[in-house]
Design an enzyme around this catalytic site. Structure first.
Site, PDB file in Angstrom:
ATOM      1  N   THR A 117      -2.182 -13.753  -3.913  1.00 21.35           N
ATOM      2  CA  THR A 117      -1.514 -14.462  -2.823  1.00 21.35           C
ATOM      3  C   THR A 117      -0.009 -14.186  -2.813  1.00 21.35           C
ATOM      4  O   THR A 117       0.728 -14.884  -2.120  1.00 21.35           O
ATOM      5  CB  THR A 117      -1.763 -15.978  -2.933  1.00 21.35           C
ATOM      6  OG1 THR A 117      -1.420 -16.426  -4.252  1.00 21.35           O
ATOM      7  CG2 THR A 117      -3.221 -16.308  -2.667  1.00 21.35           C
ATOM      8  N   ALA A 118       0.428 -13.178  -3.562  1.00 24.00           N
ATOM      9  CA  ALA A 118       1.853 -12.836  -3.612  1.00 24.00           C
ATOM     10  C   ALA A 118       2.086 -11.504  -2.892  1.00 24.00           C
ATOM     11  O   ALA A 118       1.800 -11.377  -1.709  1.00 24.00           O
ATOM     12  CB  ALA A 118       2.325 -12.792  -5.065  1.00 24.00           C
ATOM     13  N   TYR A 119       2.581 -10.509  -3.599  1.00 27.74           N
ATOM     14  CA  TYR A 119       2.876  -9.208  -2.995  1.00 27.74           C
ATOM     15  C   TYR A 119       1.613  -8.581  -2.395  1.00 27.74           C
ATOM     16  O   TYR A 119       1.650  -7.945  -1.330  1.00 27.74           O
ATOM     17  CB  TYR A 119       3.486  -8.295  -4.063  1.00 27.74           C
ATOM     18  CG  TYR A 119       4.117  -7.020  -3.552  1.00 27.74           C
ATOM     19  CD1 TYR A 119       4.144  -6.697  -2.199  1.00 27.74           C
ATOM     20  CD2 TYR A 119       4.705  -6.125  -4.439  1.00 27.74           C
ATOM     21  CE1 TYR A 119       4.742  -5.536  -1.755  1.00 27.74           C
ATOM     22  CE2 TYR A 119       5.307  -4.953  -3.998  1.00 27.74           C
ATOM     23  CZ  TYR A 119       5.308  -4.662  -2.653  1.00 27.74           C
ATOM     24  OH  TYR A 119       5.901  -3.507  -2.216  1.00 27.74           O
ATOM     25  N   ALA A 120       0.469  -8.758  -3.075  1.00 29.42           N
ATOM     26  CA  ALA A 120      -0.770  -8.105  -2.642  1.00 29.42           C
ATOM     27  C   ALA A 120      -1.202  -8.565  -1.247  1.00 29.42           C
ATOM     28  O   ALA A 120      -1.622  -7.748  -0.423  1.00 29.42           O
ATOM     29  CB  ALA A 120      -1.878  -8.376  -3.661  1.00 29.42           C
ATOM     30  N   ASN A 133       1.494 -12.305 -12.170  1.00 28.06           N
ATOM     31  CA  ASN A 133       1.229 -11.947 -10.774  1.00 28.06           C
ATOM     32  C   ASN A 133       0.721 -10.513 -10.641  1.00 28.06           C
ATOM     33  O   ASN A 133      -0.445 -10.303 -10.329  1.00 28.06           O
ATOM     34  CB  ASN A 133       2.487 -12.126  -9.923  1.00 28.06           C
ATOM     35  CG  ASN A 133       2.534 -13.475  -9.242  1.00 28.06           C
ATOM     36  OD1 ASN A 133       1.595 -14.270  -9.336  1.00 28.06           O
ATOM     37  ND2 ASN A 133       3.615 -13.758  -8.550  1.00 28.06           N
ATOM     38  N   ASP A 169       3.423   4.642  -0.609  1.00 30.35           N
ATOM     39  CA  ASP A 169       4.622   4.076  -1.222  1.00 30.35           C
ATOM     40  C   ASP A 169       4.363   3.577  -2.645  1.00 30.35           C
ATOM     41  O   ASP A 169       5.310   3.378  -3.399  1.00 30.35           O
ATOM     42  CB  ASP A 169       5.147   2.907  -0.379  1.00 30.35           C
ATOM     43  CG  ASP A 169       5.926   3.396   0.828  1.00 30.35           C
ATOM     44  OD1 ASP A 169       6.183   4.605   0.906  1.00 30.35           O
ATOM     45  OD2 ASP A 169       6.265   2.575   1.694  1.00 30.35           O
ATOM     46  N   ASP A 182       7.765 -20.957  -7.515  1.00 28.91           N
ATOM     47  CA  ASP A 182       6.837 -20.138  -8.295  1.00 28.91           C
ATOM     48  C   ASP A 182       7.544 -19.315  -9.366  1.00 28.91           C
ATOM     49  O   ASP A 182       6.948 -18.968 -10.385  1.00 28.91           O
ATOM     50  CB  ASP A 182       6.065 -19.201  -7.363  1.00 28.91           C
ATOM     51  CG  ASP A 182       5.183 -19.954  -6.379  1.00 28.91           C
ATOM     52  OD1 ASP A 182       4.975 -21.159  -6.599  1.00 28.91           O
ATOM     53  OD2 ASP A 182       4.718 -19.351  -5.401  1.00 28.91           O
ATOM     54  N   GLY A 183       8.827 -19.019  -9.150  1.00 33.87           N
ATOM     55  CA  GLY A 183       9.568 -18.231 -10.133  1.00 33.87           C
ATOM     56  C   GLY A 183       9.699 -18.906 -11.478  1.00 33.87           C
ATOM     57  O   GLY A 183       9.766 -18.231 -12.508  1.00 33.87           O
TER      58      GLY A 183
END
Length: 475
Positions: free
Chosen positions: A337-340, A296, A326, A218-219
């Site tokens: 679908t990533a950090y979230a 993203n 935080d 994905d990067g």
């Protein structure tokens, strides 16, 4: 395919809604025609004129806010000119539309969305979005995963095929040309002189690239988004990385798959991006501020400080809440679908026009992630009573500090990223959920050995109860 904002569709309040009338307007103008009945129609109006006026009033055009009695013989010209203002609670008109801005449908020099008859009002159905070319693509940018030797053989094979079989102009990063692992490969050295290199911090690729191929995870797709901060050429991503949620293509049969795309046989997923602007306290407000487009998410966190972050969140200028925790994640549907999702958010299909707001470890049991319309503008500031500053990063890059008085503005960009589908929008997304995230994976509940045995047992129980009732009656 253009979705206008409120002020564009309805006009200014002074022009279309009669807001330009001053307090000095004569009483004769404000008073309706004496012979006007309760229905609002003038007695002297002809039947045809009444019918035309009724049709004008009943039509659903949002720009029609009142009627002008052009056919009334007893109304003065000034009375006929003045319209009644539209009534609405709250402030009017809105400065922005809640609808997502229409994405630009031109991707690079020659990529387009194919026009079809499957339209919903003026917005094309996302499921019908397919790639077409205004002219044959000639240049291709190949992005490979860095520091991974397993990607080198597929990369060399693909580049050689594009040059020799498809006669395309191939662009690669400047670091690829100096890669020591590639320099020792005889196959790469044969085609090295035919490659064109660029440096992302110096060279501008706008209008030079017709097509992008990513080899990795994905990067590589996030890097393609970073390179093109406006219109992005169509992106075809092959899964040669670790997770590969955004890379639906397998490399086994790349010749046939790339040929199909070059011939225009491919579906598209338009992945919306966020337009982010940092407004500094001491900078000139009139000066254009640089903006970044992220695929993203943009993350605001407490950085190295041991204290809770205290961040104020505004939506279209209205204060919403303060985030104590935080930090905060503002993500696209692609970024959901990533950090979230790791922070507890829901997963949203990339075709849904929305912005997701997710707190990071909030010090509140009731602070849940929310989804807001794609057309709004979010403003994020450090609370005046915050003990520390905050840090912001864009797709994991360009990390910088925001202090008291600074603000971060986030909204949906018109420049989406056209991601080419291996199958279609629905199949690709759910396949990625199943293969990469193991969504809803669970051992199946065991079934009964024989369903007939269960039915037989129920039948016997029924007979036994009937027999007992019969014995009681007999006794």
């Amino acid at each position: 395919m253009k979705v206008q904002h409120a002020e564009e569709a309805f006009g200014s309040s002074a022009g279309r809604y009669g807001g330009g009338a001053t307090d000095d307007t004569s009483a004769a103008v404000r008073v309706s025609c004496r012979r006007r009945e309760d229905s609002g129609a003038c007695c002297d109006r002809s039947a045809a004129a009444k019918t035309a006026a009724t049709a004008t009033i009943n039509r659903s055009d949002s720009a029609t806010v009142g009627r002008v009695d052009d056919d009334c013989k007893n109304c003065t010209a000034e009375q006929r000119r003045v319209r009644k203002p539209r009534r609405r609670s709250g402030s009017w008109p809105r400065t922005r539309s809640l609808n997502a801005p229409s994405p630009v449908q031109q991707f690079g020099p020659c990529g387009r969305i194919m026009k079809t008859s499957a339209l919903v009002t003026t917005i094309q159905d996302p499921a019908s979005q397919r790639l077409t070319w205004s002219k044959n693509p000639l240049s291709v940018l190949v992005i490979k995963k860095v520091r991974d030797m397993s990607v080198l053989p597929p990369f060399i094979e693909l580049v050689r095929w594009l040059i020799q079989e498809k006669s395309m102009i191939v662009f690669v990063e400047h670091s690829v040309m100096e890669d020591t692992m590639l320099s020792s490969n005889s196959g790469f050295m044969e085609i090295r002189e035919k490659l064109n290199s660029f440096q992302d911090s110096k060279d501008d690729l706008t209008d030079k690239i017709d097509f992008i191929i990513c080899l990795g995870g994905d990067g590589t797709l996030l890097y393609a988004s970073l390179l093109f901060q406006q219109s992005v050429p169509p992106v075809m991503a092959f899964h040669l990385g670790s997770l590969g949620f955004l890379t639906p293509f397998k490399f086994d049969n790349f010749q046939q798959q790339v040929t199909n795309v070059l011939e225009g046989h491919a579906a598209l997923t338009l992945r919306s991006r966020l337009r982010c602007i940092i407004v500094r306290k001491n900078e000139d407000k009139e000066k254009p501020q640089p903006n970044l487009l992220v695929l993203n998410e943009v993350v605001i966190d407490r950085g190295p400080s041991p204290y809770l972050s205290n961040i104020d969140l505004f939506l279209d200028g209205k204060y919403i809440t303060s985030v104590q925790g935080d930090g905060l994640i503002v993500s696209t549907p692609t970024g959901s679908t990533a950090y979230a999702v790791a922070a507890g958010a829901s997963m949203i299909h990339p075709s849904v026009p929305a912005i997701m707001v997710t707190p990071i470890c909030p010090h509140s049991l009731s602070f849940r992630p929310i989804v807001v319309p794609a057309g709004v503008e979010l403003k994020i500031t450090v609370s005046p009573d915050s003990r520390n500053t905050a840090w912001v990063s864009f797709d994991g890059r360009s990390r910088q500090e925001i202090t008291h008085g600074d603000s971060l503005r986030v909204t949906t960009s018109i420049f989406s990223l056209p991601s080419i589908c291996a199958q279609d929008q629905i199949s690709d997304w759910f396949d990625s959920l199943a293969e990469c995230l193991h969504w809803n994976v669970r051992k199946r509940q065991k079934h009964f050995e024989e369903l007939s045995d269960l039915a037989h047992c129920k039948y016997e129980d029924s007979l036994n109860s009937t027999s007992k009732d019969t014995l009681l009656v007999t006794d």
